[in-house]
Design an enzyme around this catalytic site. Structure first.
Site, PDB file in Angstrom:
ATOM      1  N   HIS A  48       0.927  -1.249   0.023  1.00 23.63           N
ATOM      2  CA  HIS A  48      -0.060  -0.197  -0.039  1.00 23.63           C
ATOM      3  C   HIS A  48       1.152   1.372  -0.084  1.00 23.63           C
ATOM      4  CE1 HIS A  48      -3.113   3.062   0.915  1.00 23.63           C
ATOM      5  NE2 HIS A  48      -2.346   3.199   2.371  1.00 23.63           N
ATOM      6  N   HIS A  72       3.405   7.046   5.382  1.00 27.89           N
ATOM      7  CA  HIS A  72       2.341   7.713   5.734  1.00 27.89           C
ATOM      8  C   HIS A  72       1.495   6.972   6.733  1.00 27.89           C
ATOM      9  CE1 HIS A  72      -0.049   5.436   2.688  1.00 27.89           C
ATOM     10  NE2 HIS A  72      -1.075   5.514   3.561  1.00 27.89           N
ATOM     11  N   GLU A  76       0.272   5.871  12.450  1.00 23.64           N
ATOM     12  CA  GLU A  76      -1.015   5.240  12.850  1.00 23.64           C
ATOM     13  C   GLU A  76      -0.933   4.041  13.160  1.00 23.64           C
ATOM     14  OE1 GLU A  76      -3.737   7.452  12.679  1.00 23.64           O
ATOM     15  OE2 GLU A  76      -5.333   5.826  12.780  1.00 23.64           O
ATOM     16  N   ASP A  77      -0.157   3.069  12.431  1.00 26.64           N
ATOM     17  CA  ASP A  77      -0.580   1.667  12.359  1.00 26.64           C
ATOM     18  C   ASP A  77       0.413   1.063  13.308  1.00 26.64           C
ATOM     19  OD1 ASP A  77      -3.119   2.277  11.133  1.00 26.64           O
ATOM     20  OD2 ASP A  77      -2.369   1.545   9.390  1.00 26.64           O
ATOM     21  N   ASP A 139      -3.262   8.400  -1.242  1.00 24.03           N
ATOM     22  CA  ASP A 139      -3.602   7.271  -0.126  1.00 24.03           C
ATOM     23  C   ASP A 139      -5.164   6.676  -0.374  1.00 24.03           C
ATOM     24  OD1 ASP A 139      -3.710   5.655   2.056  1.00 24.03           O
ATOM     25  OD2 ASP A 139      -4.569   7.247   3.478  1.00 24.03           O
ATOM     26  N   ASP A 259     -22.366  12.526 -26.894  1.00 18.97           N
ATOM     27  CA  ASP A 259     -20.897  13.059 -26.659  1.00 18.97           C
ATOM     28  C   ASP A 259     -20.092  12.309 -25.904  1.00 18.97           C
ATOM     29  OD1 ASP A 259     -22.519  13.699 -24.441  1.00 18.97           O
ATOM     30  OD2 ASP A 259     -21.478  15.752 -24.277  1.00 18.97           O
TER      31      ASP A 259
END
Ligand code: MN
Length: 710
Positions: A48, A72, A76-77, A139, A259
């Site tokens: 990722h 990134h 957080e993780d 992301d 179109d």
């Protein structure tokens, strides 16, 4: 799957001097931190951040941003802290990672209020550095690409949020391809059936469309070449979501959409853009009203191109966009294009970020998130609104401009005589804020003139100045007339000699009149200049009410001795000759006036009544006043303790004789103890709401009582 060496090779191509080692180290650091974690797809988690970094590299972002893409999700993780990131990758990267992490912690709810608030927080958090927002978009794009591995519920939440927040953001940042891909992905996940059937129908026509596309590419290319214009012509299919949206909006089937193809003509310079347009228009008939010149007036997000729609073979409507290479890069990558390694030539970049700073300020002050979200959805980040005249001319006005701003922008005379407007065909009032794309028709009347209230409804300096100027001219006109009257009646002359003008320091008679009428030159000064004259009272009959009015401190009425005080904005203010205001100011400059009412003309004055508290006495007094031919403008009650109430009225009468008749009539009312004229009645301002409310309750109670007694 993206590989780190592909990313670093790419970066090295567009930015040979970048710190490739730092990117490699970030990759190792991220892979190590995420070790053992899996994506829902079953792949290793590191795929990722790699994909995000890859998207950022395709946007040509700088090293810090690529590194941030890789890191990134670490804070957080994983157990990594922001301090770790700063220690290994520096403050710039740590700041960016922090920004992305913070946005990740904002959870949007479907409730509008909350969404707007969070949205605001997000913008505020990222406004410091736009790169944070770009990482977040990358992301989200990758998460959307892999949305299929999520649960049905999560798909919906993330999909809706993407459509509501991120796709518009990508659009406003001008990163067009991210917007389109996000929309198509949301469409495929959230409206799978519609998506599949559209795709099916597209495939059915794909071969035909592809042939048409190739043929038209070469036809346009050849036509341009014949005129000696070098150009790249690219045809493409419209993206699915935009076709779907159009089918929904126009309630039509796929067959009715003509179109499906759009062409891009990329040329060398701006002049060639317009030449190429001419060539395209000579090849195919243009659809009226569909030409847009975004080169002369770029879109708020900085986008530039010429747009036109022509009718091609088999009645296909074909959209053609004509632009230069630089415009094309910007059109694809938006603000990100500005970022991409252009250090040293970044002055334009500062400009394109100004709107973000302005937006931040607006958001800080906003206290109605719902309203804000509305604004954000429609005009996110817009500094200006673009509106059309009835004839299709484009006007650019500042954000927040209203109809009168438009009217004055067209022409001062149009503004001055504006009686109303139609916006998109509907009658609208002056308080409405204009929106992008509004078509405005101004209705005028030769009798119309500006009002002071208009100043509340204009934003542009041009409109403000024009309105103020008009009032200044009006003031000058009325001052001249007033000055003329003073000369004729008080002084008894039509003209004065040069010596008098000189003594009064006036260049000519007009200047003397204006300054006399404004009160700049006192009457005593004029008399000192012409001593043989005798002062006579000024006759006020036949004067417009706009040039004179009775002072609210003493409420003089015809028959009272009055003096006039002059000033530029109000004209002549009449005071009672015994008014306290006479004590201050330069008394000798006040002009004696001879004041007679015209029949039917009414003047305000105050009356004070003391009455015993009896049921219905207020009603009896008010009826008596009305019966005496006067009318009540305002009233106020004061309890004086005990059984007596003080009633203060502001009434309208013709003159002193009329007032005397009114007072006599009131004296005859049962319960009235005392009645007299009261000049400082204290009613000139608005009475307090509560006091008035009580007054009215009493009044109605009284009237009811008096009816019952009959
Ligand atoms: Mn992520």
């Amino acid at each position: 799957m993206s590989r780190i060496y592909e990313i670093t090779e790419r970066v090295a191509t567009y930015a040979p001097n970048s710190d490739i080692d730092l990117i490699n180290r970030a990759y190792v650091f991220a892979a190590h931190s995420h070790a053992g974690q899996m994506r829902n797809s079953g792949e290793a988690y590191i795929t990722h951040p790699l994909a995000v970094a890859d998207i950022l590299a395709s946007l040509g972002m700088d090293t810090s941003t690529i590194v941030t893409g890789l890191l990134h999700d670490t804070v957080e993780d994983t157990s990594v802290t922001l301090a770790d990131v700063e220690q290994h990758f520096g403050a710039d990267v740590a700041g960016l990672v922090d920004g992305v992490t913070k946005i990740g912690q904002i959870h949007f709810s479907s409730k509008e209020q909350k969404q707007a608030e969070n949205f605001r927080k997000m913008i505020l958090a990222t406004a410091k550095d736009l790169r944070v927002l770009i990482v977040k978009l990358a992301d989200r794009l990758h998460n959307m690409r892999t949305l299929g591995f999520m649960s049905e519920h999560k798909r919906r939440v993330i999909g809706e949020e993407t459509l509501e927040i991120y796709a518009p953001l990508a659009h406003r940042l001008g990163i067009h391809w991210i917007k389109q891909e996000m929309e198509d992905l949301v469409f495929s996940y959230l409206e799978t059936d519609a998506y599949k059937s559209l795709l099916f129908e597209m495939q059915d026509r794909l071969e035909g469309l592809n042939q048409t596309r190739e043929r038209l590419e070469s036809v346009i290319q050849q036509a341009l070449l014949r005129q000696g214009l070098k150009a790249q012509v690219q045809g493409r299919m419209k993206h699915l979501y935009s076709i779907h949206e159009k089918m929904q909006r126009k309630h039509v089937d796929f067959e009715e959409i003509f179109d499906l193809l759009a062409f891009r003509v990329i040329v060398e310079d701006m002049t060639t853009c317009y030449q190429a347009l001419g060539v395209v228009h000579s090849l195919y008939r243009p659809v009226p009203g569909r030409f847009k010149d975004y080169i002369a007036i770029p879109k708020p997000n900085g986008y530039q191109s010429l747009h036109t729609v022509v009718i091609g073979p088999e009645n296909f409507r074909i959209e053609v966009q004509i632009r230069t290479e630089a415009m094309h890069v910007y059109a694809e990558d938006g603000v990100a294009a500005h970022w991409a390694y252009k250090e040293g030539e970044n002055s334009q970049e500062q400009d394109s970020f100004k709107w973000l700073k302005q937006l931040t300020d607006v958001l800080k002050d906003a206290d109605n998130p719902g309203e804000l979200l509305e604004d954000v959805r429609l005009d996110l980040f817009v500094r200006e609104v673009y509106v059309f005249s009835r004839d299709g001319d484009i006007y650019s006005l500042p954000r927040g401009a209203r109809p009168l701003d438009f009217a004055y922008a067209v022409h001062t005379d149009i503004g001055q005589h504006c009686v109303g407007v139609r916006i998109n065909g509907e009658v609208s009032d002056f308080s409405v804020r204009l929106r992008n794309g509004d078509q405005i028709e101004v209705m005028t009347s030769p009798d119309q003139t500006p009002s002071r209230q208009w100043l509340q409804y204009v934003k542009t300096p041009r409109a403000k100045q024009s309105i103020r100027q008009w009032f200044r001219r009006q003031e000058r006109d009325s001052s001249i007339r007033m000055g003329e009257k003073i000369l004729c009646e008080s002084v008894g002359v039509k003209d004065v000699g040069l010596d008098v003008l000189k003594k009064c320091e006036c260049a000519d008679l007009d200047e003397l009149k204006v300054r006399l009428g404004r009160g700049d030159i006192g009457i005593h000064k004029l008399f000192a200049a012409m001593p043989q004259q005798r002062l006579m009272p000024l006759k006020l009959t036949g004067m417009k009410r706009t040039y004179m009015h009775a002072a609210e401190c003493c409420h003089p009425i015809p028959g009272d001795g009055v003096v006039g005080q002059l000033n530029a904005s109000e004209g002549m203010v009449l005071h009672h000759s015994k008014c306290n205001a006479m004590n201050d100011g330069n008394k000798q400059d006040w002009i004696e006036v001879d004041w007679q009412a015209k029949p039917g003309q009414l003047f305000k004055t105050g009356i004070e009544i003391r009455s015993q508290n009896k049921r219905g006495s207020l009603a009896n007094v008010t009826r008596t006043i009305a019966d005496a031919g006067s009318s009540i403008e305002d009233l106020k009650l004061n309890q004086r303790g005990g059984s007596v109430t003080e009633l203060l009225f502001l009434v309208e009468v013709e003159d002193r004789v009329h007032l005397a008749r009114v007072l006599r009539a009131i004296k005859g009312v049962d319960g009235v103890v005392k009645v007299s004229r009261r000049n400082r009645v204290g009613l000139s301002g608005k009475p307090e709401t509560r006091a008035l409310g009580e007054t009215l309750r009493d009044f109605f109670a009284g009237r009811k009582a008096s009816k019952e007694s009959k």
